[in-house]
Design an enzyme around this catalytic site. Structure first.
Site, short mmCIF file in Angstrom:
data_model
loop_
_atom_site.label_atom_id
_atom_site.label_comp_id
_atom_site.label_asym_id
_atom_site.label_seq_id
_atom_site.Cartn_x
_atom_site.Cartn_y
_atom_site.Cartn_z
N LYS A 68 -9.21 -6.35 1.19
CA LYS A 68 -8.34 -7.50 0.87
C LYS A 68 -7.25 -7.66 1.92
O LYS A 68 -6.91 -6.71 2.66
CB LYS A 68 -7.69 -7.33 -0.51
CG LYS A 68 -6.89 -6.03 -0.72
CD LYS A 68 -5.45 -6.04 -0.24
CE LYS A 68 -4.75 -4.72 -0.42
NZ LYS A 68 -3.47 -4.56 0.25
N ASP A 120 -3.42 -1.75 -6.58
CA ASP A 120 -4.26 -2.83 -6.05
C ASP A 120 -5.58 -2.99 -6.80
O ASP A 120 -6.31 -3.95 -6.58
CB ASP A 120 -4.64 -2.54 -4.58
CG ASP A 120 -3.48 -2.78 -3.65
OD1 ASP A 120 -2.61 -3.61 -3.98
OD2 ASP A 120 -3.45 -2.13 -2.59
O1 C5P Z 1 -0.13 2.55 -7.11
P1 C5P Z 1 -0.35 3.12 -5.74
O2 C5P Z 1 -0.89 4.52 -5.79
O3 C5P Z 1 -1.17 2.21 -4.89
O4 C5P Z 1 1.08 3.19 -5.06
C1 C5P Z 1 1.41 4.04 -3.99
C2 C5P Z 1 2.92 4.15 -3.84
O5 C5P Z 1 3.44 2.87 -3.43
C3 C5P Z 1 3.66 4.47 -5.13
O6 C5P Z 1 3.77 5.86 -5.32
C4 C5P Z 1 5.02 3.83 -4.90
O7 C5P Z 1 5.84 4.65 -4.11
C5 C5P Z 1 4.68 2.60 -4.04
N1 C5P Z 1 4.55 1.38 -4.86
C6 C5P Z 1 5.69 0.79 -5.38
N2 C5P Z 1 5.59 -0.36 -6.12
C7 C5P Z 1 4.36 -0.94 -6.32
C8 C5P Z 1 3.19 -0.36 -5.77
C9 C5P Z 1 3.32 0.80 -5.04
O8 C5P Z 1 6.80 1.29 -5.21
N3 C5P Z 1 4.29 -2.05 -7.05
#
Ligand code: C5P
Length: 283
Positions: free
Chosen positions: A8, A132
């Site tokens: 994406k 995502d």
């Molecule tokens: O959810 P995911 O594992 O993809 O997120 C990785 C990191 O990105 C999280 O630990 C956080 O620090 C940051 N993040 C965030 N806010 C979001 C998505 C991700 O702060 N909406």
């Protein structure tokens, strides 16, 4: 079963401050593109995967789905699978590769295991795996809000892009921490993009690209700025970073231009791809 897991682009990524759960509130227009990993999933006695990363989102997705399936008439012993992934999407590049693999795993195992969950149910399971994943379970262009769990299907004309991956791995956590959040009542940059998409005006679409994580990511990794400059110099109409980086994309008028620019950048030693957008009915 063979299934493509599409990468994406975030045409917009607006960051609005930290929520009570520690995640940032987002608004992003997420567009699937024609760069994919290929997954081969078959039913097996146990769960296994050949994903060579410590954070194997396919296995995490399969385990989460199995715990839901095991709550029905199916027993955990009947919910095994062998997952093989042919990686083409650069890992850690902001293109959602790991999340796309997880989303494809959910869709495939839902079918193979006969769970009969809806896409909406699968998106909810996906939210437990990564921010995502719900957007990528949907399979077409979406507006992503909240932490990523709120997904609204959108329309998008066919768009052609050149991608460049500068080869640096960005810590998503670090980039979010270095980002200055927008005020909650800020006017929506994503609304401007949606208006430009509806009009089909490439200049306006290119001008509406925004990514609040781009500044901090470029400060941490100057290679990202170099990649942006290379796409601008090549004549892209608009250039932006995807997700938390490090991949950047440039909008170009057509597929032929995308191929020519990608070939030129590759000849100069860059990791470049010509890709186009996908809508939910093109795959
Ligand atoms: O959810 P995911 O594992 O993809 O997120 C990785 C990191 O990105 C999280 O630990 C956080 O620090 C940051 N993040 C965030 N806010 C979001 C998505 C991700 O702060 N909406």
């Amino acid at each position: 079963m063979r299934i493509e897991a599409y990468a994406k682009l975030n045409l917009t990524l607006e960051v609005f401050g930290v929520r009570t759960d520690g995640y940032h509130a987002l608004r992003s227009f997420v567009l699937p593109i024609s760069l994919s990993d290929q997954l081969e999933i078959s039913i097996a006695q146990a769960l296994s995967s050949d994903v060579p990363y410590p954070d194997d989102l396919c296995l995490k997705a399969a385990r989460t789905l199995r715990s839901i399936g095991a709550g029905t008439f199916l027993t955990p012993q009947t919910l095994g699978a062998n997952i093989r992934v042919e990686k083409r999407i650069p890992a850690g590049g902001g293109l959602g590769g790991g999340s796309a693999d997880a989303a494809a795993t959910l869709v495939a195992l839902n079918e193979l295991w006969g769970l009969m969950l809806s896409r909406k149910d699968l998106a909810e399971v996906g939210a437990q795996i990564g921010s995502d994943v719900p957007a990528l379970v949907h399979g077409g262009p979406v507006l992503m809000e909240g932490r990523g769990e709120k997904v609204t299907p959108k329309r998008c004309p066919r768009l052609d892009f050149v991608l460049v991956n500068p080869g640096v791995s960005v810590s998503t956590k670090e980039v979010y921490a270095a980002c200055t959040a927008r005020p909650l009542d800020a006017s929506s940059a994503t609304a401007a993009l949606e208006a430009a998409l509806a009009e089909g005006n490439l200049e306006k679409i290119a001008a509406a690209f925004v990514n609040d994580l781009q500044g901090p990511a470029c400060r941490l990794h100057p290679e990202i700025t170099d990649a942006i400059v290379s796409l601008r110099t090549a004549g892209a109409l608009g250039v932006s970073m995807s997700g938390s980086g490090s991949s950047v994309f440039g909008l170009v008028p057509d597929a032929q231009t995308a191929q020519a620019i990608a070939a030129d950048l590759k000849a100069r030693g860059l990791r470049a791809w010509a890709v186009h957008s996908l809508s939910s009915d093109t795959h």
